[in-house]
Every structure is written in C-alpha cells, then in structure tokens.
Design a protein around this motif. Sequence first.
Motif, PDB file in Angstrom:
ATOM      1  N   VAL A 140       0.918  -1.135   0.063  1.00 56.80           N
ATOM      2  CA  VAL A 140      -0.072  -0.050   0.109  1.00 56.80           C
ATOM      3  C   VAL A 140       0.889   1.304  -0.169  1.00 56.80           C
ATOM      4  O   VAL A 140       1.928   1.284   0.547  1.00 56.80           O
ATOM      5  N   VAL A 141       0.499   2.291  -0.666  1.00 57.28           N
ATOM      6  CA  VAL A 141       1.409   3.436  -1.070  1.00 57.28           C
ATOM      7  C   VAL A 141       0.623   4.508  -1.023  1.00 57.28           C
ATOM      8  O   VAL A 141      -0.366   4.833  -0.940  1.00 57.28           O
ATOM      9  N   ASP A 142       1.422   5.757  -0.889  1.00 57.52           N
ATOM     10  CA  ASP A 142       0.980   7.310  -0.636  1.00 57.52           C
ATOM     11  C   ASP A 142       0.558   7.500  -2.214  1.00 57.52           C
ATOM     12  O   ASP A 142       1.595   7.689  -3.131  1.00 57.52           O
ATOM     13  N   PRO A 143      -0.620   7.596  -2.480  1.00 53.17           N
ATOM     14  CA  PRO A 143      -0.900   7.765  -4.078  1.00 53.17           C
ATOM     15  C   PRO A 143      -0.386   9.236  -4.760  1.00 53.17           C
ATOM     16  O   PRO A 143      -0.409   9.368  -5.844  1.00 53.17           O
ATOM     17  N   ARG A 144      -0.062  10.069  -3.742  1.00 57.37           N
ATOM     18  CA  ARG A 144       0.580  11.369  -4.163  1.00 57.37           C
ATOM     19  C   ARG A 144       1.804  11.164  -4.740  1.00 57.37           C
ATOM     20  O   ARG A 144       2.412  12.078  -5.429  1.00 57.37           O
ATOM     21  N   LYS A 145       2.653  10.202  -4.062  1.00 56.59           N
ATOM     22  CA  LYS A 145       4.056  10.044  -4.284  1.00 56.59           C
ATOM     23  C   LYS A 145       4.440   8.912  -5.255  1.00 56.59           C
ATOM     24  O   LYS A 145       5.230   8.661  -5.880  1.00 56.59           O
ATOM     25  N   ILE A 146       3.312   7.828  -5.158  1.00 58.74           N
ATOM     26  CA  ILE A 146       3.402   6.596  -6.146  1.00 58.74           C
ATOM     27  C   ILE A 146       2.214   6.326  -6.736  1.00 58.74           C
ATOM     28  O   ILE A 146       1.233   5.875  -6.203  1.00 58.74           O
ATOM     29  N   LYS A 147       2.456   6.498  -7.996  1.00 60.80           N
ATOM     30  CA  LYS A 147       1.201   6.168  -9.024  1.00 60.80           C
ATOM     31  C   LYS A 147       1.154   4.886  -9.608  1.00 60.80           C
ATOM     32  O   LYS A 147       0.288   4.435 -10.179  1.00 60.80           O
ATOM     33  N   SER A 148       2.276   4.352  -9.909  1.00 63.65           N
ATOM     34  CA  SER A 148       2.486   2.877 -10.603  1.00 63.65           C
ATOM     35  C   SER A 148       3.593   2.248  -9.607  1.00 63.65           C
ATOM     36  O   SER A 148       4.353   2.702  -9.039  1.00 63.65           O
ATOM     37  N   LEU A 149       3.768   0.950 -10.064  1.00 63.92           N
ATOM     38  CA  LEU A 149       4.834  -0.134  -9.583  1.00 63.92           C
ATOM     39  C   LEU A 149       6.226   0.878  -9.795  1.00 63.92           C
ATOM     40  O   LEU A 149       7.241   0.418  -8.860  1.00 63.92           O
ATOM     41  N   LYS A 150       6.514   1.076 -10.674  1.00 67.61           N
ATOM     42  CA  LYS A 150       7.881   1.647 -11.248  1.00 67.61           C
ATOM     43  C   LYS A 150       8.140   2.816 -10.317  1.00 67.61           C
ATOM     44  O   LYS A 150       9.368   3.010  -9.886  1.00 67.61           O
ATOM     45  N   ASP A 151       7.093   3.479  -9.586  1.00 67.05           N
ATOM     46  CA  ASP A 151       7.265   4.781  -8.801  1.00 67.05           C
ATOM     47  C   ASP A 151       7.813   4.442  -7.631  1.00 67.05           C
ATOM     48  O   ASP A 151       8.390   5.274  -6.703  1.00 67.05           O
ATOM     49  N   VAL A 152       7.856   2.945  -7.168  1.00 69.54           N
ATOM     50  CA  VAL A 152       8.088   2.490  -5.864  1.00 69.54           C
ATOM     51  C   VAL A 152       9.862   2.869  -5.769  1.00 69.54           C
ATOM     52  O   VAL A 152      10.442   2.982  -4.432  1.00 69.54           O
ATOM     53  N   ARG A 153      10.611   2.554  -6.832  1.00 68.56           N
ATOM     54  CA  ARG A 153      11.912   2.974  -6.823  1.00 68.56           C
ATOM     55  C   ARG A 153      12.071   4.554  -6.116  1.00 68.56           C
ATOM     56  O   ARG A 153      11.681   5.519  -6.851  1.00 68.56           O
ATOM     57  N   GLY A 154      13.240   4.479  -5.417  1.00 72.75           N
ATOM     58  CA  GLY A 154      13.615   5.702  -4.747  1.00 72.75           C
ATOM     59  C   GLY A 154      12.880   5.917  -3.595  1.00 72.75           C
ATOM     60  O   GLY A 154      13.061   7.004  -2.905  1.00 72.75           O
ATOM     61  N   LYS A 155      11.808   5.286  -3.192  1.00 75.96           N
ATOM     62  CA  LYS A 155      10.856   5.589  -2.058  1.00 75.96           C
ATOM     63  C   LYS A 155      11.280   4.718  -0.737  1.00 75.96           C
ATOM     64  O   LYS A 155      11.997   3.919  -0.759  1.00 75.96           O
ATOM     65  N   ARG A 156      10.552   4.992   0.289  1.00 81.17           N
ATOM     66  CA  ARG A 156      10.851   4.663   1.571  1.00 81.17           C
ATOM     67  C   ARG A 156       9.626   3.533   1.905  1.00 81.17           C
ATOM     68  O   ARG A 156       8.395   4.212   1.946  1.00 81.17           O
ATOM     69  N   ILE A 157       9.809   2.223   1.847  1.00 82.47           N
ATOM     70  CA  ILE A 157       8.932   1.285   2.127  1.00 82.47           C
ATOM     71  C   ILE A 157       9.015   0.667   3.400  1.00 82.47           C
ATOM     72  O   ILE A 157      10.072   0.073   3.787  1.00 82.47           O
ATOM     73  N   ALA A 158       7.929   0.594   4.184  1.00 84.88           N
ATOM     74  CA  ALA A 158       8.003  -0.099   5.529  1.00 84.88           C
ATOM     75  C   ALA A 158       7.712  -1.492   5.358  1.00 84.88           C
ATOM     76  O   ALA A 158       7.082  -2.179   4.528  1.00 84.88           O
ATOM     77  N   THR A 159       8.611  -2.267   6.341  1.00 85.85           N
ATOM     78  CA  THR A 159       8.087  -3.736   6.463  1.00 85.85           C
ATOM     79  C   THR A 159       8.256  -4.039   7.804  1.00 85.85           C
ATOM     80  O   THR A 159       8.785  -3.220   8.344  1.00 85.85           O
ATOM     81  N   PRO A 160       7.552  -5.100   8.322  1.00 85.18           N
ATOM     82  CA  PRO A 160       7.403  -5.291   9.901  1.00 85.18           C
ATOM     83  C   PRO A 160       8.771  -5.393  10.494  1.00 85.18           C
ATOM     84  O   PRO A 160       8.878  -4.952  11.806  1.00 85.18           O
ATOM     85  N   GLN A 161       9.679  -6.195  10.223  1.00 81.44           N
ATOM     86  CA  GLN A 161      11.080  -6.442  10.716  1.00 81.44           C
ATOM     87  C   GLN A 161      11.911  -7.206   9.672  1.00 81.44           C
ATOM     88  O   GLN A 161      11.605  -7.754   8.983  1.00 81.44           O
ATOM     89  N   LEU A 162      13.214  -6.997  10.048  1.00 77.69           N
ATOM     90  CA  LEU A 162      14.137  -7.589   9.165  1.00 77.69           C
ATOM     91  C   LEU A 162      14.242  -8.934   9.185  1.00 77.69           C
ATOM     92  O   LEU A 162      14.045  -9.668  10.291  1.00 77.69           O
TER      93      LEU A 162
END
Length: 368
Positions: A140-162
Amino acid sequence: MSAARPLTTLRALAATAALPLLLTACGYGSTSTDDGKKTEVAAGARKLSADEVKIGYFPNLTHATALVGVQEGLFQKELGGTALKTATFNAGPSEIEALNAGSIDIGWIGPSPAINGYTKSNGKSLRIIGGSASGGVKLVVDPRKIKSLKDVRGKRIATPQLGNTQDVAFLNWAAEQGWKVDAQSGKGDVTVVRTDNKITPDAYKSGAVDGAWVPEPTASKLVAEGAKVLLDESSLWPGKKFVITNIVVRQSFLKEHPDVVEAVLRGSVKTNEWINAHPDQAKASANTALKELSGKALPADVIDPAWKSVTFLDDPLASTLGNEADHAVKAGLLDKPGLKGIYDLAPLNKVLEAEGRGGVDDAGLGVG
C-alpha cells in the motif's frame, strides 16, 4: 540501540523528522507481550499430559485462527483440564526467540521466521505442524507520491522487521524489478524501513514512509489513512495461494506432549471450520480479541476489506515454502537451507482423518 522501547516512546519518535533514521537503525517488532492470560478450565475437566500449554501469535488478522480460537474457547474445549496461556508478538523473529527459550510451546508464525529458526538450529528447534492462513498481504502506498509500480523506486517502504515474511517478500519483489537493495541496511534503489506494525500508520501519516508491504489489518489501516493498494501479494502466486501463517511447535514439547499438540490442532481445525461457516461472527470475534489486546477495536472501513483478503485453512501449503526459502536466499538473508524434516504433519492428518477429511501433503519436506 535497544529494540524494546515502550510503545509511547515509539509513537513520539514517529512524529519527529528523525524517524526514518531511527526506524531503519532499530529492529522494531522484536518485543513481545506476555499478556498472562489463562483461559478458564472447566471444573472436573480431564487434564492432558501437561498442566498448561503456552501459545504465541500476532494481533493480526492473518493470525485470526488463534485470535478466534482463544476468544471463543475452542482451544480450551479441546484441552480439557490443561490450561491455555497466551502471549502476543509483533513479528516472527521475536516469536522464534520465545519458542527457542521455552517461553511458548506452540506458535502461529510466518514461513520466513520458521525457515530461519529451523535452519539456524540445524533442524533441532521446531516443526511446522499445520497451516492457518493464506493471503492478507499488500503493498500500500501514498498515491500522491507513487502512482505505479515503477514509482516505488527511490521511495521509503516499511516492512515489519528484518527477515520477517513480508520483509523477505518485498526484497524479492524489488529484486525482480531489477533494483538492488542491501538486505541488512535496507538501503538501495528503494529504502526498506523496518517498522513495527503498530507504528506504521503513524509513520505513514508523518511522511516518514511512502508505503508499506504489510499484513492485515495494517494494510487496511493505511488505506483508511488515504493510502492506495498498489499490489496484492496473492497475485504473485500460482492459484493466488501462499502460506502466510503456519503453526509451529517446539520439538521437545511435541515429543513430550503429543496429546496436547493434537488437542491444539483439533482446536485450530474446528476454529477454521467455524470461521469459514460463520464469517461475520468470526470477524466480530477477532475484532473483540484485537480490542482486548490493543485497547481499540478496528473500525468497519478497516476490518471489512482486511477480513475479505485472508483465507483460513488447515493446509500449510508446503509446496510454497521452498519458494519462500529461495526468496530469502536470493535476498542474502539465508544460506541455502536444508528443509527436509521441517514438517511433521502426522498429528494434523490424524485430526483431519478423525473429522472425515483427507490429509495434507508435506511436499517431501516431512520427517522420516
């Protein structure tokens, strides 16, 4: 930096500009809550071979079998005079630590921590004895910053734990896009920010993360805050089924108390049957359990979509486990594992056959 910070401190951190650095540096999600809860044992009920059994699970809808089974007394009914004690966790690695320490006997957990725990102990710590859920994981993403899968590059994405199941899944997906990410630091073409599921909505609202690869109900909580579902992980798997929650047991407990293990598995099977036969009642029961654990029930705009995305089943979907192990290897989080013996499905198949149902398969990774 210690990972075991009070939740109030973590919430305060979520509001600061330094949050991305702090969350990346700390392995949030490594704490657990021993809620000290023991279900009431009926007077005169026959005790099994152990006085009590300690089970662990997450306050996530992907662990609803445990949430509902405890809430509705379905486990205790099968355990008779053996008391049920519960503890909750925020991510898999911390639950494996508790299992290895003997703080819990049986746990609901994702495949990646189960694989890691098994291989690091040279096959001596645990067995997977059943399945519980499939699905319920989304990007799930911020639609203002990420509009397509390729836009995920360069962004900060959370996961629960290493090293937890969603962390491995996201790292694998990122690699399939051709992006390079250092698994340990989370730095690269996309920044992986390891964040306790309890903190992720605050991190999203503060702008500390641009999205998250998370289980339910965290994914739907973010959507309620304005995020958009960019990808449902089930779409990446054949038949849209993949194991998200297994049931594991300490090998020593299985050896010493097989009757208790069977009783818990009967409770799990009967709970899944009840969930699937009464989805609305089960959803309400899970929400009541979540309220008791967190102090707040999930609103309808969160729990309704979240509940629909999870499938509850007894089959551990063993054929998908090898793929998930390969993903961890490819991410650099695990050496090529030897998984033979990770499953012991004989107790589950005994329970299923007693219910007039067919057994489930271990994909050649069982004991013996």
